[in-house]
Design a protein around this motif. Structure first.
Motif, PDB file in Angstrom:
ATOM      1  N   ARG A 278      46.069 -91.641 -20.227  1.00  0.00           N
ATOM      2  CA  ARG A 278      46.787 -90.621 -20.593  1.00  0.00           C
ATOM      3  C   ARG A 278      46.515 -89.281 -20.885  1.00  0.00           C
ATOM      4  NH1 ARG A 278      52.123 -91.941 -21.082  1.00  0.00           N
ATOM      5  NH2 ARG A 278      53.167 -93.576 -19.974  1.00  0.00           N
ATOM      6  N   ARG A 279      45.161 -89.177 -20.031  1.00  0.00           N
ATOM      7  CA  ARG A 279      44.529 -88.119 -20.896  1.00  0.00           C
ATOM      8  C   ARG A 279      44.406 -86.762 -19.829  1.00  0.00           C
ATOM      9  NH1 ARG A 279      42.407 -88.433 -25.524  1.00  0.00           N
ATOM     10  NH2 ARG A 279      40.196 -86.621 -24.284  1.00  0.00           N
ATOM     11  N   PRO A 280      44.029 -85.647 -20.274  1.00  0.00           N
ATOM     12  CA  PRO A 280      44.589 -84.494 -19.525  1.00  0.00           C
ATOM     13  C   PRO A 280      42.732 -83.952 -18.519  1.00  0.00           C
ATOM     14  CG  PRO A 280      43.321 -83.395 -22.187  1.00  0.00           C
ATOM     15  CD  PRO A 280      44.008 -84.747 -21.841  1.00  0.00           C
ATOM     16  N   LEU A 281      43.304 -83.173 -16.893  1.00  0.00           N
ATOM     17  CA  LEU A 281      42.305 -83.275 -16.585  1.00  0.00           C
ATOM     18  C   LEU A 281      42.641 -81.703 -15.848  1.00  0.00           C
ATOM     19  CD1 LEU A 281      40.797 -85.189 -14.062  1.00  0.00           C
ATOM     20  CD2 LEU A 281      42.323 -82.941 -13.333  1.00  0.00           C
ATOM     21  N   ALA A 282      41.496 -81.347 -15.971  1.00  0.00           N
ATOM     22  CA  ALA A 282      42.607 -79.627 -15.219  1.00  0.00           C
ATOM     23  C   ALA A 282      40.746 -79.636 -14.110  1.00  0.00           C
ATOM     24  CB  ALA A 282      41.952 -78.339 -16.807  1.00  0.00           C
ATOM     25  N   LEU A 283      41.293 -78.680 -13.330  1.00  0.00           N
ATOM     26  CA  LEU A 283      40.543 -78.626 -11.329  1.00  0.00           C
ATOM     27  C   LEU A 283      40.893 -77.008 -11.733  1.00  0.00           C
ATOM     28  CD1 LEU A 283      40.608 -80.503  -8.943  1.00  0.00           C
ATOM     29  CD2 LEU A 283      40.785 -78.158  -8.624  1.00  0.00           C
ATOM     30  N   ARG A 340      42.716 -79.093 -21.956  1.00  0.00           N
ATOM     31  CA  ARG A 340      43.771 -78.648 -21.656  1.00  0.00           C
ATOM     32  C   ARG A 340      44.097 -77.412 -20.736  1.00  0.00           C
ATOM     33  NH1 ARG A 340      48.057 -80.954 -24.878  1.00  0.00           N
ATOM     34  NH2 ARG A 340      47.238 -82.956 -25.894  1.00  0.00           N
ATOM     35  N   GLN A 341      44.973 -77.221 -20.696  1.00  0.00           N
ATOM     36  CA  GLN A 341      45.039 -76.110 -19.747  1.00  0.00           C
ATOM     37  C   GLN A 341      45.065 -74.467 -20.897  1.00  0.00           C
ATOM     38  OE1 GLN A 341      47.923 -76.109 -16.644  1.00  0.00           O
ATOM     39  NE2 GLN A 341      49.191 -74.718 -17.132  1.00  0.00           N
ATOM     40  N   ASP A 342      45.344 -74.758 -22.043  1.00  0.00           N
ATOM     41  CA  ASP A 342      44.299 -73.366 -22.383  1.00  0.00           C
ATOM     42  C   ASP A 342      43.200 -73.396 -22.727  1.00  0.00           C
ATOM     43  OD1 ASP A 342      47.224 -72.974 -22.659  1.00  0.00           O
ATOM     44  OD2 ASP A 342      47.117 -73.310 -24.937  1.00  0.00           O
ATOM     45  N   ALA A 343      42.358 -74.894 -22.940  1.00  0.00           N
ATOM     46  CA  ALA A 343      41.324 -74.678 -23.150  1.00  0.00           C
ATOM     47  C   ALA A 343      40.823 -74.812 -22.041  1.00  0.00           C
ATOM     48  CB  ALA A 343      40.706 -75.769 -23.428  1.00  0.00           C
ATOM     49  N   ALA A 344      40.862 -74.719 -20.571  1.00  0.00           N
ATOM     50  CA  ALA A 344      40.186 -74.699 -18.796  1.00  0.00           C
ATOM     51  C   ALA A 344      40.471 -73.259 -18.786  1.00  0.00           C
ATOM     52  CB  ALA A 344      41.278 -75.928 -18.500  1.00  0.00           C
ATOM     53  N   ARG A 345      42.072 -72.426 -18.952  1.00  0.00           N
ATOM     54  CA  ARG A 345      41.848 -70.938 -18.646  1.00  0.00           C
ATOM     55  C   ARG A 345      40.839 -70.377 -19.118  1.00  0.00           C
ATOM     56  NH1 ARG A 345      45.845 -67.554 -17.100  1.00  0.00           N
ATOM     57  NH2 ARG A 345      44.603 -65.428 -16.900  1.00  0.00           N
ATOM     58  N   LEU A 374      43.382 -72.633 -10.636  1.00  0.00           N
ATOM     59  CA  LEU A 374      43.566 -73.362 -11.989  1.00  0.00           C
ATOM     60  C   LEU A 374      44.883 -74.397 -12.214  1.00  0.00           C
ATOM     61  CD1 LEU A 374      42.541 -75.279 -14.907  1.00  0.00           C
ATOM     62  CD2 LEU A 374      43.780 -73.040 -15.871  1.00  0.00           C
ATOM     63  N   ALA A 375      44.779 -75.241 -11.630  1.00  0.00           N
ATOM     64  CA  ALA A 375      45.324 -76.531 -11.642  1.00  0.00           C
ATOM     65  C   ALA A 375      45.902 -78.158 -13.153  1.00  0.00           C
ATOM     66  CB  ALA A 375      45.703 -77.144 -10.648  1.00  0.00           C
ATOM     67  N   GLY A 418      60.156 -82.286 -14.746  1.00  0.00           N
ATOM     68  CA  GLY A 418      60.771 -82.866 -15.759  1.00  0.00           C
ATOM     69  C   GLY A 418      59.976 -83.551 -16.735  1.00  0.00           C
ATOM     70  N   ALA A 419      59.318 -83.637 -15.893  1.00  0.00           N
ATOM     71  CA  ALA A 419      57.781 -84.687 -16.979  1.00  0.00           C
ATOM     72  C   ALA A 419      57.355 -83.798 -18.129  1.00  0.00           C
ATOM     73  CB  ALA A 419      56.374 -85.291 -16.131  1.00  0.00           C
ATOM     74  N   ALA A 420      57.153 -84.238 -19.317  1.00  0.00           N
ATOM     75  CA  ALA A 420      56.478 -83.863 -20.231  1.00  0.00           C
ATOM     76  C   ALA A 420      55.369 -82.948 -20.172  1.00  0.00           C
ATOM     77  CB  ALA A 420      56.077 -84.754 -22.072  1.00  0.00           C
ATOM     78  N   ALA A 421      55.200 -82.208 -20.531  1.00  0.00           N
ATOM     79  CA  ALA A 421      54.055 -80.913 -19.877  1.00  0.00           C
ATOM     80  C   ALA A 421      53.218 -81.160 -21.001  1.00  0.00           C
ATOM     81  CB  ALA A 421      54.768 -79.517 -19.801  1.00  0.00           C
ATOM     82  N   GLU A 422      52.620 -82.305 -21.576  1.00  0.00           N
ATOM     83  CA  GLU A 422      51.715 -83.032 -23.043  1.00  0.00           C
ATOM     84  C   GLU A 422      50.770 -82.035 -22.222  1.00  0.00           C
ATOM     85  OE1 GLU A 422      53.080 -86.738 -21.579  1.00  0.00           O
ATOM     86  OE2 GLU A 422      50.659 -87.086 -22.445  1.00  0.00           O
ATOM     87  N   PHE A 423      50.046 -81.812 -21.565  1.00  0.00           N
ATOM     88  CA  PHE A 423      48.627 -81.952 -20.938  1.00  0.00           C
ATOM     89  C   PHE A 423      48.838 -80.054 -21.069  1.00  0.00           C
ATOM     90  CE2 PHE A 423      48.680 -86.016 -18.991  1.00  0.00           C
ATOM     91  CZ  PHE A 423      48.465 -85.987 -19.637  1.00  0.00           C
ATOM     92  N   LEU A 424      49.733 -79.645 -20.804  1.00  0.00           N
ATOM     93  CA  LEU A 424      49.809 -78.112 -20.834  1.00  0.00           C
ATOM     94  C   LEU A 424      49.699 -77.058 -21.859  1.00  0.00           C
ATOM     95  CD1 LEU A 424      52.257 -78.113 -17.979  1.00  0.00           C
ATOM     96  CD2 LEU A 424      50.429 -78.507 -17.437  1.00  0.00           C
TER      97      LEU A 424
END
Ligand SMILES: Nc1nc2c(ncn2[C@@H]2O[C@H](COP(=O)(O)OP(=O)(O)OP(=O)(O)O)[C@@H](O)[C@H]2O)c(=O)[nH]1
Length: 424
Positions: A278-283, A340-345, A374-375, A418-424
């Motif tokens: 349950r960890r984030p991943l950015a591509l 997380r998405q912010d850092a990846a951006r 970025l996704a 609908g899923a929690a945007a916990e990684f974004l």
């Protein structure tokens, strides 16, 4: 031997027979009796008994000699057998133990196995392998647990002497006095077997085996240590070559990035792991802008230089767990596990800017830019395909939006809003 000791006995028994006949002739009065003709038979018998005793003692000694030699031979055969068993076990362990091991562990594992093997063969107080510049490693130190400090000190104080001895490439004894250091530590002393490892120059390496002072290593022990060390070095060399081959098969030759197949495999594993934990991943999907024009105006060689420069630049921005692969001609994928998405951006922007500042110097100085889509992995998402799709769409938008920009993918339309945007 039996024949040689039997001959004097034959002579003696002949003499006894002669004296017996003489005695018979004396008794019959045919010849005159005197001490020799009357008692000669007793003298001859005494001589026979003496010689018989001598022969028996001889036989006994010969028997003992043969028995001792047989014992020695057996002891030697037994010892050879033990050496061969240990050698076979070492070869098997090296074969199984380091094949498939992590690239960074290969040498260390090989030398740990070597130390275990020589410990069971050569009586000692301790042993260690020290190597510099071996397979590109600065310093490799394999030693029994808890002795790292002592060996590091030994190296600091005696390194030059040991290195000098390694030049001869032959194992030798090196008696060293213990040194007490002002900080309370000691540089270990004793007799050291210095066994040079046959490693590619300018690297050098040594197997050190220590014993109490006054108990130098026998020549056969030094030879044994040299042979075993060579077995370990060969195994480490072969394993490292295999690792290198495996690694090369996964890399794109032009840019050194992972090739598409290897990238897909790693990405799959990375997505599964981050899903399970349950960890984030950015591509990031990275594509060079107007690259066809670069090729057309400046030639394919300059185009290749741009790809190489961009790849080196991207690599400099990545951590050791991030993945970087060439997905197509001028398309790259960067996988940022646990980001997380912010850092990846932010990272994507830094990479974009850095690439925009690159320049291929030649007849014309060529600069170029990249667009990045970025996704992020959405909660519950465990397959890379949809993540790549979103990043690809975002890249397309970045191109349409004017290029040289980063576009973050929208999660709309993927059924996960609908899923929690916990990684974004
Ligand atoms: N020099 C070089 N060029 C390559 C390599 N692989 C692909 N290309 C070129 O990359 C170019 C890709 O062009 P396009 O897909 O039309 O895209 P583009 O010109 O970059 O335009 P946009 O992506 O829309 O900005 C083609 O001209 C390919 O020949 C390579 O290994 N070396």
């Amino acid at each position: 031997d039996g024949e040689a000791s039997g001959r004097p006995m034959l002579v003696v028994w002949g003499v006894v027979l002669g004296f017996t006949l003489t005695r018979v002739l004396v008794d019959q009065g045919w010849i005159e009796g005197n001490p020799l003709t009357v008692y000669g038979i007793q003298y001859a018998l005494a001589g026979a008994v003496f010689l018989f005793g001598l022969a028996q003692a001889d036989r006994m000694m010969e028997f003992r000699r043969l028995r001792d030699r047989a014992r020695q031979d057996k002891a030697r055969v037994d010892a050879d057998l033990v050496v061969e068993q240990v050698r076979r076990r070492l070869i098997e362990e090296l074969h199984v133990g380091i094949r498939g091991a992590d690239a960074k562990d290969v040498e260390w594992l090989a030398f740990r196995r070597l130390l275990e093997a020589v410990r069971s063969l050569v009586p000692q107080q301790g042993s260690s392998v020290i190597a510099f510049g071996y397979h590109g490693l600065d310093l490799l130190l394999a030693e029994p647990l808890g002795l790292k400090k002592e060996y590091t000190r030994l190296l600091a104080r005696r390194g030059t002497t040991i290195k000098g001895l390694c030049r001869s490439r032959k194992p030798v004894n090196l008696p060293l006095e213990e040194i007490a250091l002002p900080d309370g530590g000691v540089v270990p002393g004793g007799v050291f077997a210095v066994v040079p490892l046959q490693v590619a120059k300018p690297g050098w390496g040594v197997l050190l085996v220590r014993r109490e002072e006054g108990s130098a290593f026998e020549p056969f022990e030094l030879q044994l240590l040299g042979e075993f060390a060579q077995v370990a070095v060969n195994a480490a060399d072969e394993a490292a070559a295999a690792v290198d081959l495996r690694r090369r098969a996964e890399l794109d030759p032009l840019t050194g990035a992972l090739n598409r197949r290897a990238m897909e495999g790693r990405l799959q594993a990375s997505v599964e792991r981050t899903h399970a934990e349950r960890r984030p991943l950015a591509l990031l999907f990275v594509d060079l802008d107007h690259f066809k024009q670069v090729n057309d105006h400046h030639g394919h060689g300059v185009g290749d230089d741009c790809l190489r420069l961009a790849s080196d630049c991207i690599r400099r921005h990545l951590g050791k767990d991030d993945l970087f692969g060439r997905y197509g001609g001028e398309e790259f994928i960067i996988v940022l596990p646990d980001m997380r998405q912010d850092a990846a951006r932010e990272l994507a922007d830094r990479i974009r800017e850095a690439i925009a500042g690159l320049c291929v110097v030649g007849e014309a100085n060529v600069t170029f830019t990249v667009s990045i889509g970025l996704a992020s992995r959405l909660p519950g998402e465990k397959s890379p395909r949809s993540i790549i799709e979103r990043a690809d769409k975002a890249l397309y938008q970045a191109k349409r939006g004017g290029r040289n920009r980063v576009q973050v993918a929208s999660s709309h339309g993927f059924g996960l809003e609908g899923a929690a945007a916990e990684f974004l």
